[in-house]
Design a protein around this motif. Structure first.
Motif, PDB file in Angstrom:
ATOM      1  N   LYS E  51       0.780  -1.255   0.020  1.00  0.00           N
ATOM      2  CA  LYS E  51      -0.085   0.103   0.122  1.00  0.00           C
ATOM      3  C   LYS E  51       0.789   1.391  -0.178  1.00  0.00           C
ATOM      4  O   LYS E  51       2.117   1.081   0.327  1.00  0.00           O
ATOM      5  N   VAL E  52       0.377   2.162  -0.528  1.00  0.00           N
ATOM      6  CA  VAL E  52       1.029   3.759  -0.199  1.00  0.00           C
ATOM      7  C   VAL E  52       1.682   3.852   0.917  1.00  0.00           C
ATOM      8  O   VAL E  52       0.934   3.640   1.886  1.00  0.00           O
ATOM      9  N   GLY E  53       3.014   4.169   0.911  1.00  0.00           N
ATOM     10  CA  GLY E  53       3.638   4.712   2.109  1.00  0.00           C
ATOM     11  C   GLY E  53       4.517   3.603   2.685  1.00  0.00           C
ATOM     12  O   GLY E  53       5.509   3.569   3.212  1.00  0.00           O
ATOM     13  N   ASP E  54       4.250   2.049   1.878  1.00  0.00           N
ATOM     14  CA  ASP E  54       4.943   1.025   2.273  1.00  0.00           C
ATOM     15  C   ASP E  54       6.593   1.260   2.014  1.00  0.00           C
ATOM     16  O   ASP E  54       6.929   1.668   0.845  1.00  0.00           O
ATOM     17  N   LYS E  55       7.557   0.873   2.790  1.00  0.00           N
ATOM     18  CA  LYS E  55       8.995   0.504   2.366  1.00  0.00           C
ATOM     19  C   LYS E  55       9.179  -0.607   1.709  1.00  0.00           C
ATOM     20  O   LYS E  55       8.821  -1.796   2.261  1.00  0.00           O
ATOM     21  N   VAL E  56       9.957  -0.662   0.703  1.00  0.00           N
ATOM     22  CA  VAL E  56      10.110  -1.877  -0.172  1.00  0.00           C
ATOM     23  C   VAL E  56      11.538  -1.837  -0.884  1.00  0.00           C
ATOM     24  O   VAL E  56      12.219  -0.753  -0.749  1.00  0.00           O
ATOM     25  N   HIS E  57      11.938  -2.936  -1.271  1.00  0.00           N
ATOM     26  CA  HIS E  57      13.239  -2.941  -1.940  1.00  0.00           C
ATOM     27  C   HIS E  57      12.676  -3.129  -3.401  1.00  0.00           C
ATOM     28  O   HIS E  57      11.859  -3.648  -3.844  1.00  0.00           O
ATOM     29  N   VAL E  58      13.484  -2.349  -4.456  1.00  0.00           N
ATOM     30  CA  VAL E  58      13.308  -2.337  -5.835  1.00  0.00           C
ATOM     31  C   VAL E  58      14.505  -3.265  -6.196  1.00  0.00           C
ATOM     32  O   VAL E  58      15.840  -3.247  -6.065  1.00  0.00           O
ATOM     33  N   TYR E  59      14.075  -4.324  -7.069  1.00  0.00           N
ATOM     34  CA  TYR E  59      15.147  -5.336  -7.704  1.00  0.00           C
ATOM     35  C   TYR E  59      15.083  -5.406  -9.211  1.00  0.00           C
ATOM     36  O   TYR E  59      13.772  -5.173  -9.715  1.00  0.00           O
ATOM     37  N   ALA E  60      16.033  -5.275  -9.850  1.00  0.00           N
ATOM     38  CA  ALA E  60      16.258  -5.652 -11.224  1.00  0.00           C
ATOM     39  C   ALA E  60      17.221  -6.109 -11.763  1.00  0.00           C
ATOM     40  O   ALA E  60      18.539  -5.757 -11.075  1.00  0.00           O
ATOM     41  N   LYS E  61      17.255  -7.133 -12.363  1.00  0.00           N
ATOM     42  CA  LYS E  61      18.370  -7.918 -12.832  1.00  0.00           C
ATOM     43  C   LYS E  61      19.223  -7.194 -13.619  1.00  0.00           C
ATOM     44  O   LYS E  61      18.485  -6.481 -14.509  1.00  0.00           O
ATOM     45  N   ALA E  62      20.458  -7.234 -13.701  1.00  0.00           N
ATOM     46  CA  ALA E  62      21.422  -6.319 -14.445  1.00  0.00           C
ATOM     47  C   ALA E  62      21.192  -6.585 -15.914  1.00  0.00           C
ATOM     48  O   ALA E  62      21.045  -5.594 -16.796  1.00  0.00           O
ATOM     49  N   VAL E  63      20.748  -7.733 -16.341  1.00  0.00           N
ATOM     50  CA  VAL E  63      20.681  -7.936 -17.848  1.00  0.00           C
ATOM     51  C   VAL E  63      19.251  -7.202 -18.278  1.00  0.00           C
ATOM     52  O   VAL E  63      19.236  -7.047 -19.644  1.00  0.00           O
ATOM     53  N   ASN E  64      18.487  -6.949 -17.381  1.00  0.00           N
ATOM     54  CA  ASN E  64      17.157  -6.120 -17.916  1.00  0.00           C
ATOM     55  C   ASN E  64      17.376  -4.555 -17.759  1.00  0.00           C
ATOM     56  O   ASN E  64      16.493  -4.014 -17.989  1.00  0.00           O
ATOM     57  N   VAL E  65      18.450  -4.125 -17.613  1.00  0.00           N
ATOM     58  CA  VAL E  65      18.700  -2.976 -17.270  1.00  0.00           C
ATOM     59  C   VAL E  65      19.406  -2.298 -18.584  1.00  0.00           C
ATOM     60  O   VAL E  65      20.609  -2.989 -19.083  1.00  0.00           O
ATOM     61  N   LEU E  66      19.106  -1.335 -19.318  1.00  0.00           N
ATOM     62  CA  LEU E  66      19.509  -0.933 -20.626  1.00  0.00           C
ATOM     63  C   LEU E  66      20.456   0.416 -20.253  1.00  0.00           C
ATOM     64  O   LEU E  66      19.771   1.344 -19.615  1.00  0.00           O
ATOM     65  N   LEU E  67      21.328   0.727 -21.134  1.00  0.00           N
ATOM     66  CA  LEU E  67      21.851   1.916 -21.058  1.00  0.00           C
ATOM     67  C   LEU E  67      21.788   2.841 -22.310  1.00  0.00           C
ATOM     68  O   LEU E  67      21.818   2.333 -23.307  1.00  0.00           O
ATOM     69  N   GLY E  68      21.347   4.364 -22.321  1.00  0.00           N
ATOM     70  CA  GLY E  68      21.606   5.042 -23.480  1.00  0.00           C
ATOM     71  C   GLY E  68      22.460   6.064 -23.432  1.00  0.00           C
ATOM     72  O   GLY E  68      22.866   6.538 -22.187  1.00  0.00           O
ATOM     73  N   LYS E  69      22.934   6.589 -24.334  1.00  0.00           N
ATOM     74  CA  LYS E  69      24.025   7.711 -24.336  1.00  0.00           C
ATOM     75  C   LYS E  69      23.814   8.632 -25.439  1.00  0.00           C
ATOM     76  O   LYS E  69      23.741   8.172 -26.566  1.00  0.00           O
ATOM     77  N   ASP E  70      23.731   9.854 -25.182  1.00  0.00           N
ATOM     78  CA  ASP E  70      23.491  10.899 -26.399  1.00  0.00           C
ATOM     79  C   ASP E  70      24.580  11.141 -27.253  1.00  0.00           C
ATOM     80  O   ASP E  70      25.856  10.701 -27.027  1.00  0.00           O
TER      81      ASP E  70
END
Lengths: 70, 70, 70, 70, 70, 70
Positions: E51-70
């Protein structure tokens, strides 16, 4: 067999780059000049015995396809 | 901008199906008859103001592309 | 057909929850009491005409499988 | 801790193949003969100090689980 | 519990948008003004009783993280 | 360019670990001490010519972001 991925495209394997754990496979979409890449474990590559020239199907779940707009 | 996804393909939006939280966008790869689908949040769709006929880029990380072989 | 996903498990569909754009399908792994869930577009569900009781295969690319340890 | 992934299965680590950047971990689902594989960075493996014989949990987001039907 | 995802960030839930099958949860990374979004099944949301206000942890596998560069 | 990923964060590259097929890139989110990691093919890294100190954008589709709660 039917697979629940919205994106299924015929392609031909053009290049394989094999690493220790992972490998990268380049394919050309049939009837086009569009190249795509797939990364899989070398175990998967060996099990499927994929080699350059093979006809394959490319699958991608729609949730993993991103759109960009200028 | 360059994006670190191996698969980047030009396409045109052909259909949008908008749901409560998620939406599905169909695109046709430029110069081909190949259709692909992308699922995103409706918030993303609205922010990018994507509509039928738009020119877009399709991105998919190579790790999320699967190959199948008969 | 061989698919380049390390994880391929036989299962039976036990429940389908259909939404406007997406749907959730519950399956029970064959010979076990382990339940798994898959989310796909309703278009995929309709195209595959998946229904409760169907025998299916569960695929997950190894890169999308996460391990946790106490 | 509760994790927002629909698929959480107890398993035991049976094999580790360690590469330069990535590694592949094989697990056997508890009480079954079903094998699954996970690919992660070697940094993650080292940080979790995962070794053969460890009890782990397997997580997969439902959106990354694909179904196939003959 | 340790989780084999390279990206684990503390955050607070700021908004929940609940759909029929899927829901979108907005979080603010702790000590910053950075917002992130997570999409999960409504079943997962209910099971975790987020629910709103809850403390949570955000997880993302590195393979699903994309980098962009101008 | 607009990208249909809910999560887009400015960051700076702090470390690159280059393997045979894949590489891992560590970034620090701008204005914070939060570190994130991205795994991509070495081909992508070379094509984008990413190096330590570069300003980049971090993208993650909301469907690939997982929440955990104690």
């Amino acid at each position: 067999m039917k697979v629940g991925a919205r994106n299924k495209i015929e392609a031909e394997v053009t290049q394989i780059k094999k690493g220790d754990v992972m490998c990268a496979v380049k394919v050309k979409l049939s009837g086009t000049d569009i190249m795509m890449s797939s990364v899989m474990t070398t175990d998967s590559l060996d099990e499927m015995s994929i080699k350059v020239g093979d006809k394959v199907h490319v699958y991608a779940k729609a949730v993993n396809v991103l759109l960009g707009k200028d």
